[in-house]
Design an enzyme around this catalytic site. Structure first.
Site, PDB file in Angstrom:
ATOM      1  N   CYS A   1       6.529 -41.529  47.328  1.00 50.11           N
ATOM      2  CA  CYS A   1       5.253 -42.231  47.422  1.00 50.11           C
ATOM      3  C   CYS A   1       4.236 -41.219  47.935  1.00 50.11           C
ATOM      4  CB  CYS A   1       5.416 -43.390  48.401  1.00 50.11           C
ATOM      5  SG  CYS A   1       3.914 -44.019  49.129  1.00 50.11           S
TER       6      CYS A   1
ATOM      7  N   GLY B   1      -0.500 -29.793  31.960  1.00 50.96           N
ATOM      8  CA  GLY B   1      -0.503 -28.332  32.075  1.00 50.96           C
ATOM      9  C   GLY B   1       0.285 -27.767  33.242  1.00 50.96           C
TER      10      GLY B   1
END
Lengths: 363, 346
Positions: free
Chosen positions: A304, A186
């Site tokens: 990361c 979404g």
């Protein structure tokens, strides 16, 4: 700040905020039997019906998840059983990590799929599950899902499409194109973080990753995040001004090229909002920091959780060598305005000029 | 001004960031990711970053400053870890913190800071920097027990001009911790870092074994006249002057020489030491010239009065009293609190 990192998350749309708020104001757990539970359940099922309608699917074939990472993992878990898994070499980490032993399907230098190689691999593994992204998150390069669907059908293989970056920007009827399932999230098209879905072709059996209380017809345990789901469902119907955004994209791209940038995946069909810009000889993190200090939010490679910028596996797979560590991603949000072009062009030019000075090019 | 602060996630550099921000500077926190934490602790799937980077980010959040993590793994691997193993394999006793300061913090990071338009870079090292008549001077920290000047001798004059070391003036670490607590930094009580950050278990032999297994092959322990006294389990386990890990036949003796070619450890009676020491790669923080100074030959060592004679890029130390000098360690020259320069012992 000028936000040009829509592929990380799109700004929340007004309709999504309203829907999420309404859901938060709805008391009750969809699994409860009382009136409050029924009200929550009504919201959940209306959302499911809306998703099904937009995705040319049936409500019972929509499984809500926490996001696309879970939807991709669920697809591989459910559809990959007893099948060799093939994945494109430019796939997102959510696919790569869920199928660490997958057979890699190479891409060409422009990032599009190497269909000759795919055909050969499907000949070797006709019962495979092929996982393919519709649009690449770093370069915006589109894979020809229709062609992949036809090849899979011809060999008897299953196709799962990671449609995360394509939904809302260049929608297609993924199931009709041959996908057995596809994943969406979404917040990548203006919804709220915390909800995604796995949409499948009719009646596909889904063995859950988490059984829990048997929610989602036993396919995904856990109380569904109703505000995020309500937002997801409502933004699927929001208009997207692809042409306007693509025009800004083109202007930014031209300006960056004039400052020394090389566009990755240029020439391939791409998303209207995404540019991957390599600046030869300049580390990606240096570019990001300089732009951030100038108030421009972009990203690079796959970050990361530490925020450390690593070399892009996508560009490496495209055979871009050193440039894989020297590229940034500019992704325009749905609400981008014309003024962004000038601001970005100026900031990029300043950054490139400073970074390309001989003594500062400490790559 | 715009200042880059090298933040490790420890209390010292966190306080430096806080002090710089408090002084009204535009602070940019940068943490170098030096190695894959997950791989270092040997836990599959552990985050590459580890707790220190998380702590640095939380401190930056608390202070309301920008913060970035820079991937320096490849550089650290090559300039520090490999060089560390190679040094042991060459019969030397390396100081990886000096290599890291030299190549990463005051090399790459400082260059990056300049590239970003910063006017200075601040670190949490315990050392002082004064503006002298001939440019920036490096001096020992006020707290002698925390002084890190020996580890920073390789900082060039040009780099020193750009650096700031706010902690050198503090009388004790306790004072720095108190400031951290007052600033509301969660790292105020965090334990001090270990000696060698990339050796979490505290045994460096594992690192040497990985990169230079030849340095852990057995060899002879011999007397100075060549008599074989016993065996050793790798030259990397020894340093000049060491008395531990020698065979019983070499009781009361110390390591005199490490011969990487023949893998021999030469031992002899303790006490007989050299009055001259040759240095390589000398960094001068004053104009290079013959001078008398006090020299520190190890991190924790007394000062040795010596005459220092420049010799090309190196130098020769003529010690007033013979002393123990281990190849690979640093020899740093002091005039009172001021660092005049230093080099690596050959």
């Amino acid at each position: 700040m000028l936000y040009l990192d829509a592929n990380a998350t799109e700004p929340v749309r007004h309709a999504a905020r309203e829907a999420a708020l309404a859901a938060m104001n709805t008391l009750g757990n969809p699994s409860s039997t009382h009136a409050a539970g029924r009200a929550a359940r009504k919201l959940l099922e209306e959302a499911r019906e809306a998703v099904a309608q937009h995705c040319h699917s049936r409500p019972q074939d929509v499984v809500f998840t926490s996001g696309a990472t879970e939807a991709n993992a669920l697809a591989i878990h459910a559809l990959g059983v007893g099948r060799p898994v093939l994945t494109g070499t430019t796939e997102h980490d959510s696919i790569r990590a869920a199928a660490p032993d997958a057979v890699p399907v190479p891409v060409l230098v422009d990032g599009t799929l190497d269909f000759a190689a795919l055909n050969a691999l499907l000949t070797m593994h006709p019962d495979a599950l092929l996982c393919l992204m519709a649009a690449n998150n770093e370069t915006g390069v589109l894979h020809d899902i229709a062609a992949a669907g036809r090849l899979c059908a011809a060999h008897g293989a299953l196709l799962h499409v990671d449609a995360v970056q394509a939904i809302g920007r260049c929608n297609q009827d993924w199931l009709a194109l041959g996908a057995a399932s596809f994943a969406l999230s979404g917040h990548k098209f203006g919804g709220v973080m915390g909800a995604g879905a796995l949409v499948t072709r009719k009646g596909l059996e889904i063995n859950p990753l988490m059984r829990g209380g048997g929610q989602e017809l036993g396919r995904r345990g856990g109380t569904p995040p109703l505000p995020a789901i309500a937002a997801l469902a409502v933004v699927l119907g929001e208009p997207y001004e692809a042409e306007r955004i693509a025009a800004y994209r083109d202007a930014m791209e031209a300006a960056a090229i004039a400052s020394g940038a090389v566009v990755m995946g240029a020439g391939a069909p791409r998303l209207p909002n995404t540019i991957c810009l390599a600046l030869p000889g300049v580390r990606a993190d240096t570019q990001l920091i300089a732009l951030d200090m100038a108030g421009i939010a972009v990203s690079a490679g796959s970050a990361c959780s530490s925020g450390k910028v690593t070399s892009s596996h996508v560009l490496a797979a495209m055979g871009q060598g050193e440039l894989a560590g020297q590229a940034i991603r500019v992704s325009l949000p749905w609400d981008v305005t014309e003024g962004a072009v000038e601001r970005f062009a100026a900031a990029y030019a300043t950054m490139a000029k400073r970074a390309l000075r001989p003594q500062a090019a400490s790559a | 001004m715009k200042v880059v602060v090298a933040m490790s996630g420890g209390v010292d550099s966190s306080v430096v960031a806080g002090l710089m921000a408090r002084a009204g500077h535009e602070v940019i926190g940068v943490t170098l990711q030096l190695y894959d934490h997950g791989a270092a602790v040997g836990r599959k799937g552990a985050c590459c970053a580890g707790q220190d980077i998380h702590d640095a980010k939380r401190v930056a959040d608390r202070l309301g400053i920008a913060h970035y993590v820079i991937d320096s793994e490849a550089r650290f691997q090559q300039s520090v870890i490999s060089a560390f193993a190679d040094s042991y394999a060459g019969g030397q006793t390396p100081v990886p913190c000096i290599a890291c300061n030299q190549h990463l913090k005051f090399g790459d990071l400082l260059e990056m800071a300049r590239g970003l338009g910063a006017e200075a870079m601040a670190t949490g090292h315990y050392v002082r920097r004064f503006e002298g008549p001939n440019g920036a001077e490096m001096h020992k920290a006020v707290d002698d027990s925390r002084d890190q000047s020996w580890f920073l001798f390789a900082t060039t004059r040009e780099q020193l001009e750009f650096c700031r070391f706010p902690l050198g003036d503090y009388a004790s670490k306790a004072e720095v911790r108190a400031i951290a607590a007052e600033m509301g930094l969660a790292v105020a009580d965090k334990a001090d870092s270990q000696d060698i950050c990339f050796v979490p278990s505290g045994t460096y032999a594992g690192i040497v074994e990985k990169y230079r297994p030849d340095a852990l092959e057995a060899g002879d322990v011999v007397a100075e006249d060549g008599r074989v006294l016993g065996q050793h389990q790798g030259i990397a386990r020894y340093t000049i002057g060491q008395a531990k890990r020698l065979p019983d036949t070499a009781a009361h003796m110390v390591v005199k020489k490490i011969e990487p070619g023949t893998r021999r450890i030469v031992v002899g009676p303790r006490g007989v030491q050299s009055p001259t020491v040759r240095l390589r790669d000398v960094n001068w923080l004053v104009e290079p010239r013959e001078l008398h100074a006090a020299v520190k030959l190890r991190a924790r060592d007394t000062l040795h009065p010596a005459r220092i004679v420049p010799d090309g890029s190196g130098a020769v130390l003529h010690l007033e009293e013979p002393a123990l000098a281990a190849p690979g360690q640093a020899a740093v020259f002091y005039d009172g609190t001021r660092v005049l320069g230093g080099g690596f012992i050959l």
